[in-house]
Design a protein around this motif. Structure first.
Motif, PDB file in Angstrom:
ATOM      1  N   MET A   1       0.854  -1.209   0.000  1.00 41.17           N
ATOM      2  CA  MET A   1       0.000   0.000   0.000  1.00 41.17           C
ATOM      3  C   MET A   1       0.886   1.254   0.000  1.00 41.17           C
ATOM      4  O   MET A   1       1.825   1.371   0.770  1.00 41.17           O
ATOM      5  CB  MET A   1      -0.922  -0.055   1.242  1.00 41.17           C
ATOM      6  N   ILE A   2       0.552   2.155  -0.923  1.00 41.24           N
ATOM      7  CA  ILE A   2       1.324   3.391  -1.022  1.00 41.24           C
ATOM      8  C   ILE A   2       0.515   4.513  -0.379  1.00 41.24           C
ATOM      9  O   ILE A   2      -0.617   4.765  -0.762  1.00 41.24           O
ATOM     10  CB  ILE A   2       1.621   3.705  -2.506  1.00 41.24           C
ATOM     11  N   ASP A   3       1.061   5.162   0.633  1.00 40.67           N
ATOM     12  CA  ASP A   3       0.233   6.127   1.362  1.00 40.67           C
ATOM     13  C   ASP A   3       0.745   7.565   1.302  1.00 40.67           C
ATOM     14  O   ASP A   3       0.204   8.449   1.943  1.00 40.67           O
ATOM     15  CB  ASP A   3       0.048   5.683   2.821  1.00 40.67           C
ATOM     16  N   ASN A   4       1.812   7.809   0.509  1.00 39.17           N
ATOM     17  CA  ASN A   4       2.323   9.183   0.425  1.00 39.17           C
ATOM     18  C   ASN A   4       2.041   9.809  -0.940  1.00 39.17           C
ATOM     19  O   ASN A   4       2.897  10.411  -1.554  1.00 39.17           O
ATOM     20  CB  ASN A   4       3.827   9.224   0.723  1.00 39.17           C
ATOM     21  N   ILE A   5       0.792   9.638  -1.422  1.00 33.46           N
ATOM     22  CA  ILE A   5       0.419  10.155  -2.741  1.00 33.46           C
ATOM     23  C   ILE A   5      -0.141  11.574  -2.619  1.00 33.46           C
ATOM     24  O   ILE A   5      -1.048  11.827  -1.834  1.00 33.46           O
ATOM     25  CB  ILE A   5      -0.619   9.231  -3.422  1.00 33.46           C
ATOM     26  N   LYS A   6       0.435  12.490  -3.387  1.00 36.96           N
ATOM     27  CA  LYS A   6      -0.050  13.876  -3.383  1.00 36.96           C
ATOM     28  C   LYS A   6      -0.860  14.128  -4.655  1.00 36.96           C
ATOM     29  O   LYS A   6      -0.608  13.504  -5.686  1.00 36.96           O
ATOM     30  CB  LYS A   6       1.134  14.834  -3.360  1.00 36.96           C
ATOM     31  N   VAL A   7      -1.806  15.041  -4.593  1.00 32.35           N
ATOM     32  CA  VAL A   7      -2.642  15.326  -5.761  1.00 32.35           C
ATOM     33  C   VAL A   7      -1.904  16.252  -6.728  1.00 32.35           C
ATOM     34  O   VAL A   7      -1.400  17.307  -6.342  1.00 32.35           O
ATOM     35  CB  VAL A   7      -3.980  15.981  -5.353  1.00 32.35           C
ATOM     36  N   LEU A   8      -1.838  15.818  -7.993  1.00 32.94           N
ATOM     37  CA  LEU A   8      -1.268  16.656  -9.051  1.00 32.94           C
ATOM     38  C   LEU A   8      -2.400  17.369  -9.785  1.00 32.94           C
ATOM     39  O   LEU A   8      -2.386  18.595  -9.926  1.00 32.94           O
ATOM     40  CB  LEU A   8      -0.446  15.785 -10.008  1.00 32.94           C
ATOM     41  N   TYR A   9      -3.403  16.606 -10.239  1.00 36.80           N
ATOM     42  CA  TYR A   9      -4.610  17.180 -10.843  1.00 36.80           C
ATOM     43  C   TYR A   9      -5.826  16.418 -10.326  1.00 36.80           C
ATOM     44  O   TYR A   9      -5.831  15.190 -10.320  1.00 36.80           O
ATOM     45  CB  TYR A   9      -4.574  17.097 -12.377  1.00 36.80           C
ATOM     46  N   SER A  10      -6.845  17.170  -9.925  1.00 39.30           N
ATOM     47  CA  SER A  10      -8.077  16.565  -9.409  1.00 39.30           C
ATOM     48  C   SER A  10      -8.899  16.001 -10.561  1.00 39.30           C
ATOM     49  O   SER A  10      -8.643  16.306 -11.729  1.00 39.30           O
ATOM     50  CB  SER A  10      -8.903  17.623  -8.675  1.00 39.30           C
ATOM     51  N   GLU A  11      -9.914  15.216 -10.227  1.00 38.78           N
ATOM     52  CA  GLU A  11     -10.817  14.665 -11.250  1.00 38.78           C
ATOM     53  C   GLU A  11     -11.425  15.784 -12.093  1.00 38.78           C
ATOM     54  O   GLU A  11     -11.544  15.658 -13.309  1.00 38.78           O
ATOM     55  CB  GLU A  11     -11.959  13.892 -10.569  1.00 38.78           C
ATOM     56  N   GLU A  12     -11.818  16.866 -11.429  1.00 35.06           N
ATOM     57  CA  GLU A  12     -12.453  17.997 -12.136  1.00 35.06           C
ATOM     58  C   GLU A  12     -11.467  18.656 -13.100  1.00 35.06           C
ATOM     59  O   GLU A  12     -11.824  18.996 -14.226  1.00 35.06           O
ATOM     60  CB  GLU A  12     -12.960  19.052 -11.133  1.00 35.06           C
ATOM     61  N   GLU A  13     -10.243  18.849 -12.643  1.00 33.35           N
ATOM     62  CA  GLU A  13      -9.231  19.477 -13.510  1.00 33.35           C
ATOM     63  C   GLU A  13      -8.933  18.601 -14.723  1.00 33.35           C
ATOM     64  O   GLU A  13      -8.766  19.106 -15.836  1.00 33.35           O
ATOM     65  CB  GLU A  13      -7.937  19.741 -12.716  1.00 33.35           C
ATOM     66  N   ILE A  14      -8.871  17.299 -14.504  1.00 37.40           N
ATOM     67  CA  ILE A  14      -8.602  16.372 -15.609  1.00 37.40           C
ATOM     68  C   ILE A  14      -9.727  16.460 -16.646  1.00 37.40           C
ATOM     69  O   ILE A  14      -9.477  16.618 -17.841  1.00 37.40           O
ATOM     70  CB  ILE A  14      -8.484  14.903 -15.094  1.00 37.40           C
ATOM     71  N   GLN A  15     -10.970  16.385 -16.169  1.00 33.06           N
ATOM     72  CA  GLN A  15     -12.119  16.384 -17.105  1.00 33.06           C
ATOM     73  C   GLN A  15     -12.240  17.707 -17.855  1.00 33.06           C
ATOM     74  O   GLN A  15     -12.597  17.727 -19.029  1.00 33.06           O
ATOM     75  CB  GLN A  15     -13.431  16.070 -16.363  1.00 33.06           C
ATOM     76  N   LYS A  16     -11.927  18.793 -17.186  1.00 30.79           N
ATOM     77  CA  LYS A  16     -11.993  20.110 -17.830  1.00 30.79           C
ATOM     78  C   LYS A  16     -10.977  20.191 -18.965  1.00 30.79           C
ATOM     79  O   LYS A  16     -11.286  20.648 -20.063  1.00 30.79           O
ATOM     80  CB  LYS A  16     -11.725  21.197 -16.778  1.00 30.79           C
ATOM     81  N   ARG A  17      -9.783  19.721 -18.691  1.00 29.90           N
ATOM     82  CA  ARG A  17      -8.723  19.770 -19.708  1.00 29.90           C
ATOM     83  C   ARG A  17      -9.040  18.822 -20.875  1.00 29.90           C
ATOM     84  O   ARG A  17      -8.817  19.169 -22.043  1.00 29.90           O
ATOM     85  CB  ARG A  17      -7.368  19.418 -19.066  1.00 29.90           C
ATOM     86  N   ILE A  18      -9.586  17.653 -20.561  1.00 28.90           N
ATOM     87  CA  ILE A  18      -9.925  16.702 -21.625  1.00 28.90           C
ATOM     88  C   ILE A  18     -11.033  17.270 -22.522  1.00 28.90           C
ATOM     89  O   ILE A  18     -11.005  17.095 -23.742  1.00 28.90           O
ATOM     90  CB  ILE A  18     -10.321  15.319 -21.045  1.00 28.90           C
ATOM     91  N   ALA A  19     -11.971  18.000 -21.927  1.00 28.19           N
ATOM     92  CA  ALA A  19     -13.038  18.623 -22.735  1.00 28.19           C
ATOM     93  C   ALA A  19     -12.441  19.632 -23.713  1.00 28.19           C
ATOM     94  O   ALA A  19     -12.876  19.733 -24.867  1.00 28.19           O
ATOM     95  CB  ALA A  19     -14.053  19.303 -21.816  1.00 28.19           C
ATOM     96  N   GLU A  20     -11.437  20.374 -23.261  1.00 30.19           N
ATOM     97  CA  GLU A  20     -10.767  21.338 -24.149  1.00 30.19           C
ATOM     98  C   GLU A  20     -10.055  20.616 -25.291  1.00 30.19           C
ATOM     99  O   GLU A  20     -10.115  21.037 -26.444  1.00 30.19           O
ATOM    100  CB  GLU A  20      -9.754  22.186 -23.356  1.00 30.19           C
ATOM    101  N   LEU A  21      -9.382  19.527 -24.948  1.00 32.13           N
ATOM    102  CA  LEU A  21      -8.681  18.744 -25.988  1.00 32.13           C
ATOM    103  C   LEU A  21      -9.674  18.184 -27.001  1.00 32.13           C
ATOM    104  O   LEU A  21      -9.421  18.217 -28.209  1.00 32.13           O
ATOM    105  CB  LEU A  21      -7.916  17.571 -25.361  1.00 32.13           C
TER     106      LEU A  21
END
Ligand code: IMP
Ligand code: MG
Length: 171
Positions: A1-21
């Motif tokens: 189990m990996i427990d030191n994961i930091k957020v780079l892009y949230s789900e919302e940020e990912i979907q917003k950028r994909i919509a632009e693409l």
């Protein structure tokens, strides 16, 4: 189990950028049908979200290559799953998760060019530009990211963590 994961892009940020693409890609193909090649396994999540947002009709195909062990690229690329259809004379869009050293995409682009597509473009969700070793022409980029090891949203560390819904990184 990996427990030191930091957020780079949230789900919302990912979907917003994909919509632009998706909008950008739709403009370029102008309603013409294309073959979308999803590069297994990492690009599955990006591919599905992208093509559902696109209006361009997509024939979805899958290929698999491997060049990666643990967190370091080996530079040796293997074709693990080939295309099962002809792409001769077709407009082809490769859909990839990340371009890192560039070895994988250089290999795939060179290989697909020998199949004589009408056009060949590359969409990648992430570009780790500073790690590039070989030149690769990218047509659509989601995010240019720093040299961090990314997990989640399809990205794995030894097959783990693909199912994390956001893009994270391990320090
Ligand atoms: P390249 O051949 O060095 O460009 O490596 C590309 C492949 O390495 C990608 O398709 C990924 O499968 C993998 N990869 C590169 N960086 C990362 C990362 O940060 N997390 C997970 N996989 C990665
Ligand atoms: Mg990959």
């Amino acid at each position: 189990m990996i427990d030191n994961i930091k957020v780079l892009y949230s789900e919302e940020e990912i979907q917003k950028r994909i919509a632009e693409l998706a909008e950008e890609i739709d403009k370029d193909y102008n309603g013409e049908e294309i073959v979308g090649i999803c590069v297994l396994k990492g690009a599955v999540f990006f591919t599905i979200d992208l093509i559902r947002k696109m209006k361009t009709p997509v024939d979805l195909e899958f290929m698999q290559i491997s060049s990666y062990l643990g967190t370091e690229s080996t530079g040796v690329v293997n074709l693990k799953k080939d295309l099962e259809v002809s792409i001769e004379g077709k407009d082809v869009l490769i859909i990839e998760d990340i371009v890192d050293s560039g070895n994988s995409m250089k290999f795939l682009v060179d290989y697909l060019k020998t199949k004589n597509p009408k056009s060949l473009k590359l969409a990648t969700l992430l570009d780790k530009k500073e790690k590039r070793k070989v030149e690769v022409n990218i047509d659509y980029t989601g995010f240019v990211i720093p040299n961090k090891f990314v997990v989640g949203y399809g990205f794995d560390i030894d097959e783990k963590c693909r199912d994390i819904p956001y893009l994270g990184y391990i320090e």
